[in-house]
Design a protein around this motif. Structure first.
Motif, PDB file in Angstrom:
ATOM      1  N   ASN A  66       0.828  -1.206   0.000  1.00  0.00           N
ATOM      2  CA  ASN A  66       0.000   0.000   0.000  1.00  0.00           C
ATOM      3  C   ASN A  66       0.867   1.263   0.000  1.00  0.00           C
ATOM      4  N   GLU A  67       2.176   1.098  -0.098  1.00  0.00           N
ATOM      5  CA  GLU A  67       3.103   2.235  -0.209  1.00  0.00           C
ATOM      6  C   GLU A  67       3.272   2.568  -1.692  1.00  0.00           C
ATOM      7  N   THR A  68       2.240   3.121  -2.275  1.00  0.00           N
ATOM      8  CA  THR A  68       2.190   3.266  -3.730  1.00  0.00           C
ATOM      9  C   THR A  68       2.545   4.659  -4.243  1.00  0.00           C
ATOM     10  N   HIS A  69       2.780   5.617  -3.334  1.00  0.00           N
ATOM     11  CA  HIS A  69       3.069   6.989  -3.769  1.00  0.00           C
ATOM     12  C   HIS A  69       4.303   7.494  -3.010  1.00  0.00           C
ATOM     13  N   TRP A  70       5.376   7.710  -3.752  1.00  0.00           N
ATOM     14  CA  TRP A  70       6.639   8.124  -3.154  1.00  0.00           C
ATOM     15  C   TRP A  70       7.021   9.506  -3.668  1.00  0.00           C
ATOM     16  N   LYS A  71       7.640  10.313  -2.790  1.00  0.00           N
ATOM     17  CA  LYS A  71       8.152  11.615  -3.192  1.00  0.00           C
ATOM     18  C   LYS A  71       9.640  11.698  -2.859  1.00  0.00           C
ATOM     19  N   VAL A  72      10.414  12.116  -3.832  1.00  0.00           N
ATOM     20  CA  VAL A  72      11.855  12.257  -3.658  1.00  0.00           C
ATOM     21  C   VAL A  72      12.175  13.745  -3.689  1.00  0.00           C
ATOM     22  N   ARG A  73      12.609  14.279  -2.559  1.00  0.00           N
ATOM     23  CA  ARG A  73      12.932  15.700  -2.469  1.00  0.00           C
ATOM     24  C   ARG A  73      14.443  15.912  -2.510  1.00  0.00           C
ATOM     25  N   ASN A  74      14.843  17.046  -3.039  1.00  0.00           N
ATOM     26  CA  ASN A  74      16.259  17.407  -3.134  1.00  0.00           C
ATOM     27  C   ASN A  74      17.095  16.315  -3.821  1.00  0.00           C
ATOM     28  N   PRO A  75      16.722  15.899  -5.035  1.00  0.00           N
ATOM     29  CA  PRO A  75      17.460  14.822  -5.703  1.00  0.00           C
ATOM     30  C   PRO A  75      18.879  15.218  -6.096  1.00  0.00           C
ATOM     31  N   GLY A  76      19.139  16.487  -6.244  1.00  0.00           N
ATOM     32  CA  GLY A  76      20.489  16.953  -6.501  1.00  0.00           C
ATOM     33  C   GLY A  76      21.099  16.465  -7.802  1.00  0.00           C
ATOM     34  N   GLU A 128       7.400  10.599  -7.471  1.00  0.00           N
ATOM     35  CA  GLU A 128       7.544  11.996  -7.866  1.00  0.00           C
ATOM     36  C   GLU A 128       8.924  12.492  -7.433  1.00  0.00           C
ATOM     37  N   ILE A 129       9.713  12.960  -8.398  1.00  0.00           N
ATOM     38  CA  ILE A 129      11.044  13.483  -8.118  1.00  0.00           C
ATOM     39  C   ILE A 129      10.969  15.003  -8.197  1.00  0.00           C
ATOM     40  N   ASP A 130      11.127  15.643  -7.057  1.00  0.00           N
ATOM     41  CA  ASP A 130      10.943  17.087  -6.956  1.00  0.00           C
ATOM     42  C   ASP A 130      12.277  17.796  -7.177  1.00  0.00           C
ATOM     43  N   GLY A 131      12.649  17.948  -8.443  1.00  0.00           N
ATOM     44  CA  GLY A 131      13.918  18.577  -8.786  1.00  0.00           C
ATOM     45  C   GLY A 131      14.523  17.916 -10.003  1.00  0.00           C
ATOM     46  N   HIS A 132      15.791  18.242 -10.269  1.00  0.00           N
ATOM     47  CA  HIS A 132      16.462  17.729 -11.455  1.00  0.00           C
ATOM     48  C   HIS A 132      17.017  16.325 -11.207  1.00  0.00           C
ATOM     49  N   ALA A 133      16.979  15.505 -12.255  1.00  0.00           N
ATOM     50  CA  ALA A 133      17.515  14.146 -12.187  1.00  0.00           C
ATOM     51  C   ALA A 133      18.715  14.015 -13.119  1.00  0.00           C
ATOM     52  N   GLY A 134      19.645  13.140 -12.762  1.00  0.00           N
ATOM     53  CA  GLY A 134      20.833  12.920 -13.569  1.00  0.00           C
ATOM     54  C   GLY A 134      20.615  11.892 -14.665  1.00  0.00           C
ATOM     55  N   ILE A 145       7.515  10.836 -12.246  1.00  0.00           N
ATOM     56  CA  ILE A 145       7.340  12.239 -12.633  1.00  0.00           C
ATOM     57  C   ILE A 145       8.547  13.030 -12.151  1.00  0.00           C
ATOM     58  N   VAL A 146       9.218  13.697 -13.080  1.00  0.00           N
ATOM     59  CA  VAL A 146      10.383  14.515 -12.750  1.00  0.00           C
ATOM     60  C   VAL A 146       9.974  15.986 -12.861  1.00  0.00           C
ATOM     61  N   SER A 147       9.927  16.675 -11.737  1.00  0.00           N
ATOM     62  CA  SER A 147       9.568  18.099 -11.740  1.00  0.00           C
ATOM     63  C   SER A 147      10.831  18.935 -11.915  1.00  0.00           C
ATOM     64  N   GLY A 148      11.462  18.766 -13.048  1.00  0.00           N
ATOM     65  CA  GLY A 148      12.708  19.447 -13.365  1.00  0.00           C
ATOM     66  C   GLY A 148      13.238  18.906 -14.673  1.00  0.00           C
TER      67      GLY A 148
END
Length: 219
Positions: free
Chosen positions: A16-26, A42-48, A61-64
Motif C-alpha cells: 500500500n506504499e504506492t506513492h513516493w516523493k523524492v525531495r532534493n534529488p540533486g 515523484e522526483i521534486d527537482g532535477h535528475a541525472g 514524474i520529474v519536476s525538473g
C-alpha cells in the motif's frame, strides 16, 4: 540514492506504499531505475543520467530536467519530465509512455522498439535513429537526420524538420496513422491541445531492407 532504489525494489506487489516523493534529488544518476510495480514516484527537482531506466508499470514524474537516457529501455508505465531532457531520451524503449514537456536533445527515441514518446518542445539531431516501432510525437521542430535508418516507427512532427536521415521520408497520413496519433495524444493528456492535422508524418521508405550490390560501398 542506493537506499532509495533498494527500498523501491523491495516493495511487494500487494504493497500500500504506492506513492513516493523524492525531495532534493540533486541531479543524482539512476534515480528510480528498474521499477516493476504500479507505483508513483515523484522526483521534486532535477535528475541525472538514466532516471527511470528499465521502467515497468510505474509512473515516474520529474519536476525538473532529466539527464542522458531518461526512461532508457522502458517497458511499460509512464515517465513524465516537466522540464527538458538531455540526449537519448527513451532510447531502446519497448513500451509505455514518455512525455517531455520541454525540449529533448540529440538522439531522442534512438532505436525505439514500441515506446510512445511525446515532446512538447523540439528535438535535436539524429532522433529516432534506427527506430523500429512505436510513435514519436513532436510539437516543435526536429533537428538534422531525423529517422536515419528507420524501420517501422511513426514520427509525427508539427514544426520544421531540419533534415531527414537515410531512408526516412514524409508520408501521407492514413486512418491508422491518425488513430495512432490520437491515441498517443490522449494517453499524454494533450488531445485537446492539438489535432492530427497539425502534424506531418515521417517513416521508412523501406529501401534499406534488402542488400543492393549497387550500394556495396555503403555497407
Amino acid at each position: 540514492m542506493r537506499e532509495l532504489n533498494q527500498a523501491l525494489h523491495a516493495l511487494q506487489r500487494e504493497t500500500n506504499e504506492t506513492h513516493w516523493k523524492v525531495r532534493n534529488p540533486g541531479g543524482k544518476h539512476a534515480l528510480a531505475v528498474g521499477l516493476d510495480l504500479p507505483i508513483t514516484v515523484e522526483i521534486d527537482g532535477h535528475a541525472g543520467y538514466y532516471c527511470a531506466g528499465m521502467n515497468k508499470e510505474a509512473t515516474v514524474i520529474v519536476s525538473g530536467n532529466a539527464g542522458v537516457g531518461v526512461a532508457e529501455n522502458m517497458m511499460s508505465g509512464e515517465v513524465r519530465v516537466k522540464g527538458d531532457a538531455s540526449q537519448s531520451a527513451g532510447a531502446t524503449g519497448h513500451g509505455g509512455l514518455l512525455v517531455i514537456e520541454g525540449n529533448a536533445s540529440a538522439r531522442c527515441g534512438i532505436s525505439m522498439k514500441g515506446i510512445d514518446i511525446v515532446v512538447k518542445g523540439s528535438i535535436g539531431p539524429m532522433s529516432a535513429f534506427m527506430a523500429q516501432a512505436g510513435n514519436l510525437v513532436v510539437f516543435g521542430d526536429a533537428g538534422e537526420a531525423l529517422g536515419d535508418s528507420i524501420y517501422e516507427a511513426r514520427l509525427f512532427v508539427r514544426g520544421k524538420v531540419s533534415g531527414l536521415g537515410a531512408d526516412c521520408i514524409e508520408k501521407e497520413m492514413g486512418p491508422e496513422d491518425r488513430e495512432a496519433l490520437e491515441g498517443v495524444l490522449a494517453k499524454a493528456g494533450m488531445d485537446g491541445e492539438v489535432t492530427p492535422d497539425d502534424f506531418r508524418l515521417y517513416g521508412s521508405a523501406r529501401r534499406l531492407y534488402h542488400f543492393n550490390i549497387d550500394n556495396v560501398d555503403a555497407y
